[in-house]
Design an enzyme around this catalytic site. Structure first.
Site, PDB file in Angstrom:
ATOM      1  N   THR A  96       0.822  -1.215   0.000  1.00 23.72           N
ATOM      2  CA  THR A  96       0.000   0.000   0.000  1.00 23.72           C
ATOM      3  C   THR A  96       0.854   1.263   0.000  1.00 23.72           C
ATOM      4  OG1 THR A  96      -0.189  -0.006   2.418  1.00 23.72           O
ATOM      5  CG2 THR A  96      -1.931  -1.122   1.173  1.00 23.72           C
TER       6      THR A  96
ATOM      7  N   TYR B 168      15.831  -9.105   9.063  1.00 22.57           N
ATOM      8  CA  TYR B 168      17.243  -8.974   9.414  1.00 22.57           C
ATOM      9  C   TYR B 168      17.714  -7.573   9.054  1.00 22.57           C
ATOM     10  CZ  TYR B 168      22.311  -9.337   9.106  1.00 22.57           C
ATOM     11  OH  TYR B 168      23.667  -9.102   9.254  1.00 22.57           O
TER      12      TYR B 168
ATOM     13  N   SER C 188       1.283  -1.605   8.061  1.00 22.94           N
ATOM     14  CA  SER C 188      -0.063  -2.167   8.115  1.00 22.94           C
ATOM     15  C   SER C 188      -0.939  -1.426   7.133  1.00 22.94           C
ATOM     16  CB  SER C 188      -0.686  -2.027   9.514  1.00 22.94           C
ATOM     17  OG  SER C 188      -2.025  -2.486   9.515  1.00 22.94           O
TER      18      SER C 188
ATOM     19  N   ALA D  35       2.606   1.041  16.414  1.00 25.10           N
ATOM     20  CA  ALA D  35       1.499   1.899  15.991  1.00 25.10           C
ATOM     21  C   ALA D  35       0.188   1.137  16.108  1.00 25.10           C
ATOM     22  CB  ALA D  35       1.713   2.362  14.548  1.00 25.10           C
TER      23      ALA D  35
ATOM     24  N   TYR E  42      -8.830  -5.843  10.929  1.00 20.95           N
ATOM     25  CA  TYR E  42      -7.962  -4.714  11.285  1.00 20.95           C
ATOM     26  C   TYR E  42      -7.995  -4.461  12.790  1.00 20.95           C
ATOM     27  CZ  TYR E  42      -5.913  -0.001  11.108  1.00 20.95           C
ATOM     28  OH  TYR E  42      -5.118   1.099  11.286  1.00 20.95           O
TER      29      TYR E  42
ATOM     30  N   TYR F  45       5.924  -9.016  25.575  1.00 13.99           N
ATOM     31  CA  TYR F  45       7.381  -8.907  25.403  1.00 13.99           C
ATOM     32  C   TYR F  45       7.984  -7.948  26.424  1.00 13.99           C
ATOM     33  CZ  TYR F  45       8.805 -11.710  21.400  1.00 13.99           C
ATOM     34  OH  TYR F  45       9.148 -12.765  20.586  1.00 13.99           O
TER      35      TYR F  45
END
Length: 328
Positions: free
Chosen positions: A36, A63, A76, A115, A146, A160
């Site tokens: 996009t 990487y 996204s 984001a 979405y 995390y």
């Protein structure tokens, strides 16, 4: 020199973030699969010594050689036209892509900002929306691909942070606009401006009484920049709290463009939010941030950009070939 990886770098918001960090003396590594995004948004940076670009899909192993200080994950699809056409890729970039980048942040000992979006609130039952509101989302509706991708993104980011000790930040972005938006991507502002400039009637979905709150891109970038460099790990709304109905906004566009078209009405899409307004108390208190550019000024800057486009760009269809991604 600090090094930062920005995914979704060739997109609307990602490209403006690249500009900001280059201007502030960072070495910027842009990454985008261009599904996009558009290279024209960052081609002015290709000659810059402190910028490099990777054409890569973050749902695959990521990487990046050398050290990294920061990662901004902005890859996204963001418009309904896109994520309804590539639902699986939308879910993958929010899940697999985020997982890959969190793993990279852990390996590089880098701080990562994710984001997220106001869409995590769904069609809200609380108004305005605070960060403590859990949302009202239809997980199996068409927009769920979405909404749930972003909600999962937030969950794995906090996992995390808690389990691996990764330095994480989460921004919940409300409707943002400005130069480099794709003209016919289905979002309100480019849709209205495109119709006005082409001499078409402006299309409002539903009765037009649903609301939105529009934040100019420079304000949005400033909020993101401050959040990245803050010590706050929980989600923060970044948006403009000045709310307007879509019906009134359509009339604003007609006056701004000096056109004589009328407003026409079509059925409201499934699960389209009826209200969208950020509570930015947290951003004010923690980041010392609030938007500075009012809608009249921002819309004039945006209109000037769209008026600078060629006739071919003005009438260009946004019907991209997503077949290769839909097979995955």
């Amino acid at each position: 020199m600090k090094r930062i990886l920005i995914t979704g770098a060739a997109g609307f918001l990602g490209s403006h973030l690249c500009d900001r960090f280059i201007a502030d003396g960072y070495y910027v590594i842009g990454m985008d699969n261009l599904i996009t995004g558009d290279l024209k948004n960052i081609e002015h940076l290709f000659k810059h010594a402190n910028f490099e670009f990777y054409h890569h899909d973050v749902t695959k192993f990521v990487y990046v050689p050398g050290n990294l200080d920061y990662i901004l994950h902005f890859a996204s699809p963001a418009s309904p036209i896109d994520y309804l056409k590539i639902p699986i890729q939308t879910l993958k970039v929010g899940s697999l892509g985020t997982h890959n980048l969190l793993g990279l942040a852990r390996e590089k000992n880098a701080r990562i900002l994710i984001a997220s979006t106001s869409e995590v609130y769904g069609d809200p039952l609380v108004h305005p929306q605070t960060e403590d509101y859990y949302g009202n989302v239809n997980t199996i509706g068409p927009r769920g691909v979405y909404d749930e991708a972003k909600r999962f993104q937030e969950s794995i980011t906090m996992a995390y942070h808690r389990y691996h000790g990764v330095e994480t930040r989460i921004v919940r972005i409300f409707n943002t606009y400005g130069p480099r938006m794709r003209l016919n991507d289905g979002r309100v502002i480019p849709a209205f401006i495109g119709q006005a400039l082409r001499g078409e009637d402006l299309t409002v979905f539903g009765d037009g009484l649903q609301t939105r709150s529009f934040c100019y891109v420079d304000d949005q970038v400033e909020g993101i920049y401050r959040l990245l460099h803050s010590d706050y790990v929980h989600p923060v709304n970044i948006g403009n709290p000045h709310e307007i109905t879509i019906r009134d906004f359509a009339e604003e566009i007609i006056k701004l463009t000096g056109t004589t078209q009328k407003v026409i009405y079509k059925p409201l899409p499934v699960n389209d939010p009826l209200q969208r307004q950020p509570d930015i108390t947290r951003a004010k208190e923690i980041l010392g941030w609030e938007p500075k550019i009012d809608r009249a000024q921002g819309m004039q800057l945006t209109l000037d950009y769209f008026k600078s486009l060629s006739k071919e760009e003005l009438y260009k269809s946004e019907h991209k070939d997503f077949s290769s991604f839909n097979r995955k």
